[in-house]
Design an enzyme around this catalytic site. Structure first.
Site, mmCIF file in Angstrom:
data_model
loop_
_atom_site.group_PDB
_atom_site.id
_atom_site.type_symbol
_atom_site.label_atom_id
_atom_site.label_comp_id
_atom_site.label_asym_id
_atom_site.label_seq_id
_atom_site.Cartn_x
_atom_site.Cartn_y
_atom_site.Cartn_z
ATOM 1 N N ARG A 111 91.749 79.411 8.507
ATOM 2 C CA ARG A 111 90.509 78.888 9.079
ATOM 3 C C ARG A 111 90.357 77.389 8.850
ATOM 4 N NH1 ARG A 111 86.572 83.292 9.376
ATOM 5 N NH2 ARG A 111 84.839 81.940 8.866
ATOM 6 N N GLU A 155 92.686 67.403 32.790
ATOM 7 C CA GLU A 155 92.725 68.281 31.608
ATOM 8 C C GLU A 155 93.415 69.604 31.934
ATOM 9 O OE1 GLU A 155 92.472 68.006 28.607
ATOM 10 O OE2 GLU A 155 92.149 70.027 27.841
ATOM 11 N N CYS A 203 83.994 77.707 7.135
ATOM 12 C CA CYS A 203 84.170 78.095 5.729
ATOM 13 C C CYS A 203 84.594 79.560 5.653
ATOM 14 C CB CYS A 203 82.853 77.923 4.967
ATOM 15 S SG CYS A 203 82.184 76.275 5.103
ATOM 16 N N HIS A 210 97.291 59.030 49.498
ATOM 17 C CA HIS A 210 97.982 57.829 48.977
ATOM 18 C C HIS A 210 99.261 58.199 48.248
ATOM 19 C CE1 HIS A 210 94.412 55.567 50.100
ATOM 20 N NE2 HIS A 210 93.710 56.554 49.574
ATOM 21 N N LYS A 231 99.600 68.915 16.145
ATOM 22 C CA LYS A 231 98.161 69.049 16.363
ATOM 23 C C LYS A 231 97.467 67.696 16.247
ATOM 24 C CE LYS A 231 94.340 71.018 17.261
ATOM 25 N NZ LYS A 231 94.081 71.298 18.684
ATOM 26 N N ASN A 237 78.524 80.040 4.533
ATOM 27 C CA ASN A 237 79.205 79.544 5.725
ATOM 28 C C ASN A 237 78.137 79.379 6.795
ATOM 29 O OD1 ASN A 237 80.932 78.882 7.798
ATOM 30 N ND2 ASN A 237 81.515 80.998 8.228
ATOM 31 N N GLY A 238 78.015 78.153 7.328
ATOM 32 C CA GLY A 238 77.010 77.920 8.377
ATOM 33 C C GLY A 238 76.389 76.550 8.202
ATOM 34 N N TRP A 253 84.804 74.162 4.720
ATOM 35 C CA TRP A 253 85.133 73.248 5.818
ATOM 36 C C TRP A 253 83.912 72.341 5.897
ATOM 37 C CZ3 TRP A 253 88.844 71.908 9.301
ATOM 38 C CH2 TRP A 253 88.451 71.283 10.475
ATOM 39 N N GLU A 276 101.514 71.273 28.583
ATOM 40 C CA GLU A 276 101.827 71.178 27.149
ATOM 41 C C GLU A 276 102.162 72.539 26.539
ATOM 42 O OE1 GLU A 276 98.803 69.945 24.356
ATOM 43 O OE2 GLU A 276 97.225 70.572 25.703
ATOM 44 N N LYS A 335 96.722 70.967 29.973
ATOM 45 C CA LYS A 335 96.786 72.287 29.331
ATOM 46 C C LYS A 335 98.042 73.039 29.771
ATOM 47 C CE LYS A 335 94.761 72.080 26.599
ATOM 48 N NZ LYS A 335 94.189 70.820 26.522
HETATM 49 C C1 AGP Z 1 95.443 68.284 23.695
HETATM 50 O O1 AGP Z 1 95.560 69.660 23.999
HETATM 51 C C2 AGP Z 1 96.592 67.786 22.847
HETATM 52 N N1 AGP Z 1 96.750 68.571 21.687
HETATM 53 C C3 AGP Z 1 96.516 66.288 22.583
HETATM 54 O O2 AGP Z 1 96.493 65.646 23.823
HETATM 55 C C4 AGP Z 1 95.275 65.813 21.794
HETATM 56 O O3 AGP Z 1 94.111 65.962 22.584
HETATM 57 C C5 AGP Z 1 95.463 64.331 21.446
HETATM 58 O O4 AGP Z 1 96.602 64.217 20.618
HETATM 59 C C6 AGP Z 1 94.253 63.722 20.736
HETATM 60 O O5 AGP Z 1 94.072 64.339 19.491
HETATM 61 P P1 AGP Z 1 92.701 64.045 18.704
HETATM 62 O O6 AGP Z 1 91.606 64.577 19.547
HETATM 63 O O7 AGP Z 1 92.849 64.773 17.394
HETATM 64 O O8 AGP Z 1 92.583 62.558 18.520
#
Ligand code: AGP
Length: 612
Positions: free
Chosen positions: A27, A485, A2, A508, A607, A102-103, A76, A492, A489
Site C-alpha cells: 500500500r 492521455e 495507511c 494537416h 514509476k 487510516n483516513g 502514508w 506504455e 496509456k
Molecule cells: C504515466 O502513466 C507514466 N507513468 C509517466 O508518464 C508519468 O506520468 C510521468 O513520469 C510523470 O510522473 P510524475 O507524475 O510522478 O511526475
C-alpha cells in the site's frame, strides 16, 4: 493509504503485528509502528520509526515488547511529515490508550484547539492524535467502546481505527467511516486490519465492516454495533484469494484495482475541499496567501507524461474560468528554455511522485525567476512539496501500477477545484456559477461508477481490436489532452504505437494514416465542438478507418457512424475529461492483458523518473 493491524489472542503480539504490517507494505508508506499492552507492567509499550518496516524490526529487536493485545500501523503521511513523532500508534496524555488511524480528519484543527484548551498535550502534527485525546476525554466510568463511539461522532472526515487501553486489557476496539476495516476471525484469537492480506497468514475467515460500524473484540468473540450502540449481525466471509490476489483487492492487477478506486478517491478529494455550509473551497496545506494569488497575472504549468496531460486540461480551464493567460510545457523543455517569467507568474508543478527530476529542475528554475510555485502532488513530504511555496495534495493513495490512472483524475479534480478557488479569490466568476459547477463536480464519482459498470463491454471491445498494429486518438478542446492521455496509456503498457492528436489537425497530416488496418479512437462527448468531431469521424469513415467512439449517453447520431461506441454520462463539458479517461484506461488495460504484457510493470518504464 495507511495500513492497520490489530491482534488479541495468545500468540506473541509483536510477531503477529509485524507479519501483518509486512503484508500491507504494497500500500506504500513512510513510517510504521506498534503498540502492545505489556503483560506484566499494565502499561502500553510503543515502538515506531520513519522508513521501512525493516527499521521497525531492528528497533524491536533492540527493545522488544512482550504482550498479546496490540495494534500496528504503516503510515502514508497526509498531515505532518513522515517522522517519529507523527508515526502511529498515538497515545493519550497518560499513556493508557493507544490509537492507529487510516483516513483524513477534516475538522481536526478545531478539535485540537479545544482539547488543548482543556489541557490535553499533543506530541505530533497529525490529525489522528485528536482521536486518542477525544477518547481519553470521554473515557470516564464507561466501557472503552462507548468512549470511542462518543469521540468518533465528533469527527468530520474519514477513519478506520484500532484502539487498545490498559484499563481494559482484554479488549480491542475498531471502527470505520470512509476507510476500509475488516475483522479476522481466528480460533482463540481475533484480528483487525485495513485489508485482507494482513490476516491471510492466520485466518481466511473475515467480516467486512460497513460505514459507521464499531466492533469490540476479545480472544473468543466479536460484537459489532453502529456508533449509536445498535447491535449489528454480520456473516463471516471465507476468503479464497491467495496473498497476491488479496493485495490487489481481488483484481488481477494493481492497475485495474486503481482504475476502480477512482470514484472513491475523487469523492473523498472533492468533499474534503468544499465547506458544506458556505460552499467555499479551501485547501488545508495550500500556503500561498490569497493576497499573493490575487496579484497573479499569468500562469505556467510544468509537468511530465500523464501529469502534463492533466496540466493541458488545466490550461483550458484556468484560461476559461480565471481569464489568466496560461502556458504549459513539458518539464524537460521548460527547464532549458529562455523563460519569460516574473514574480507575477504562478508556476503550477504537477507530479504524482513529487520526485521527477525534470519537474524538480523546472521548479528550481522558476524559483530563480522569483515565481510562486504551487505543487499538485500525491506524495506528502516528497521533494517537490518541500521545494514549493504551496501544495495541493491529491490524496489518491499510493499508485502502484506504473501507468498512472487514479492519480491522473485526482490531478484533474485538484486543478478544477483550484481554478474555481482562484476564480473566487479574483472575483471573476459569480458564486452562483461556481456553486453550479461544484454541484456537478460532486456528481462525477457517481458518473464514474456508471462507466465502471460497463467494464465487460469495454473489455470485449478492447480485445476485438487488440490485434491492430497502431492506434490514433483524436479529441478537441478539453478532450485534446484526453486523446494524448489515452494514447499514452495504450502505448506504455501494450507497446502498440499510438498517437494522440488534436482532431482539427487531421487534414494537416494524420489523415494520411487512415485505413482499415488502424483503429481511430474518437472522443466525441456533447460539446461545443461536437459537430466538428462528427465531421472528422465522417472523413475517417469514408477512408475505412476502424472507429471507436467515446460519446455521451443518448447520442444516437454517433451510432450511425460506428457500432463501436462507449457511452459516458452527460455532464458539464468542462468535466468530460474526468469521465472519458476511464474507458480509455480500461481499453488500454484489456488490450495489454490480451497481448500478454506486464501491465503493472511495463518494460523499460519506472514509476518515478528521478533522473534526466
Ligand atoms: C504515466 O502513466 C507514466 N507513468 C509517466 O508518464 C508519468 O506520468 C510521468 O513520469 C510523470 O510522473 P510524475 O507524475 O510522478 O511526475
Amino acid at each position: 493509504m495507511c495500513g492497520i493491524v490489530g491482534y488479541i489472542g495468545a500468540q506473541d503480539g509483536q510477531s503477529v503485528l509485524l507479519s501483518g504490517l509486512k503484508r500491507l507494505e504494497y500500500r506504500g508508506y513512510d513510517s510504521s509502528g506498534i503498540a502492545l499492552i505489556l503483560s506484566r507492567k499494565k502499561t502500553i509499550g510503543v515502538r515506531k520509526i520513519p522508513g521501512k518496516i525493516s527499521a521497525l524490526e531492528k528497533l524491536i529487536q533492540a527493545k522488544p515488547l512482550s504482550g498479546n493485545v496490540g495494534i500496528a500501523h504503516t503510515r502514508w503521511a497526509t498531515h505532518g511529515a513522515p517522522n517519529q513523532a507523527n508515526a502511529h500508534p498515538h497515545l493519550d496524555c497518560r499513556g493508557q490508550i493507544s490509537v492507529v488511524h487510516n483516513g483524513i480528519i477534516e475538522n481536526y484543527e478545531i478539535l485540537k484547539n479545544q482539547l488543548s484548551k482543556e489541557g490535553h498535550l499533543f506530541r505530533s502534527q497529525t490529525d489522528t492524535e485528536v482521536i486518542v485525546h477525544l477518547i481519553e476525554k470521554f473515557y470516564k466510568n464507561v466501557p472503552l467502546e462507548e468512549a470511542v463511539a462518543a469521540a468518533l461522532k465528533l469527527l468530520v472526515g474519514s477513519f478506520a481505527i484500532g484502539v487498545i487501553s490498559v484499563l481494559e486489557p482484554n479488549k480491542l476496539v475498531g471502527a470505520r467511516r470512509g476507510s476500509p476495516l475488516i475483522i479476522g476471525v481466528g480460533r482463540g484469537e481475533n484480528f483487525l486490519a485495513s485489508d485482507v492480506p494482513a490476516v491471510l497468514g492466520f485466518t481466511k475467515e473475515v467480516v467486512f465492516l460497513d460505514e459507521n460500524e464499531l466492533v469490540v473484540l476479545d480472544q473468543e468473540h466479536f460484537k459489532i454495533s453502529t456508533l449509536d450502540g445498535k447491535t449489528v449481525f454480520k456473516a463471516i466471509t471465507h476468503i479464497s484469494w491467495d496473498i497476491d490476489q488479496a493485495q490487489k483487492g481481488g483484481f488481477t492487477h494493481f492497475m485495474l484495482k486503481e482504475i476502480n478506486e477512482q470514484p472513491r478517491i475523487l469523492e473523498s478529494l472533492i468533499n474534503s475541499r468544499i465547506q458544506k455550509k458556505s460552499g467555499k473551497i479551501f485547501f488545508q496545506e495550500q500556503n500561498i496567501q490569497e493576497t499573493v494569488l490575487k496579484e497573479i497575472k499569468n500562469i505556467f504549468i510544468v509537468a511530465c507524461g500523464t501529469a502534463y496531460h492533466a496540466g493541458l486540461v488545466g490550461k483550458y480551464v484556468l484560461e476559461s474560468f480565471c481569464q489568466l493567460p496560461t502556458q504549459i510545457d513539458v518539464s524537460s523543455e521548460f527547464r532549458y528554455r529562455d523563460l519569460l517569467l516574473s514574480p507575477e507568474t504562478l508556476v503550477i508543478a504537477i507530479s504524482q511522485s513529487g520526485e521527477t527530476a525534470d519537474t524538480l529542475a523546472g521548479v528550481r528554475e522558476a524559483k530563480r525567476h522569483g515565481c510562486q510555485v504551487l505543487a499538485i502532488c500525491n506524495v506528502l513530504g516528497s521533494t517537490l512539496t518541500r521545494e514549493s511555496d504551496g501544495v495541493i495534495y491529491t490524496h489518491a493513495g499510493p499508485e502502484i501500477g506504473v501507468a498512472s490512472t487514479k492519480a491522473y483524475t485526482a490531478q484533474l479534480a485538484a486543478l478544477y477545484l483550484f481554478t474555481f478557488y482562484l476564480a473566487q479569490i479574483k472575483g471573476v466568476l459569480f458564486s452562483a456559477r461556481i456553486n453550479k459547477l461544484l454541484s456537478e463536480l460532486c456528481k462525477i464519482p457517481q458518473y464514474q461508477i456508471q462507466i465502471l459498470k460497463q467494464q465487460q463491454k469495454i473489455a470485449t471491445l478492447a480485445r476485438k481490436h487488440s490485434h491492430l498494429g497502431s492506434f490514433l486518438y483524436l479529441g478537441r478542446n478539453v478532450n485534446y489532452p484526453s486523446a494524448l492521455e489515452g494514447a499514452l496509456k495504450l502505448k506504455e503498457i501494450s507497446y502498440i504505437p499510438a498517437e494522440g492528436y488534436a482532431a482539427g489537425e487531421m487534414k494537416h497530416g494524420p489523415i494520411a494514416l487512415i485505413d482499415e488496418y488502424r483503429a481511430v479512437v474518437c472522443i466525441v462527448p456533447a460539446s461545443k465542438v461536437y459537430d466538428k468531431m462528427v465531421s472528422n469521424i465522417q472523413e475517417i469513415r469514408s477512408r475505412k478507418g476502424k472507429i471507436i467512439a467515446v460519446a455521451t449517453a443518448g447520442d444516437a447520431e454517433i451510432r450511425e457512424l460506428t457500432r463501436e461506441v462507449i457511452y459516458v454520462p452527460s455532464t458539464e463539458e468542462v468535466f468530460s475529461p474526468l469521465l472519458v479517461a476511464l474507458p480509455l484506461q480500461l481499453m488500454a488495460y484489456h488490450i495489454a492483458v490480451k497481448r500478454g504484457c506486464d501491465v503493472d510493470q511495463p518494460r523499460n518504464l519506472a514509476k518515478s523518473v528521478t533522473v534526466e
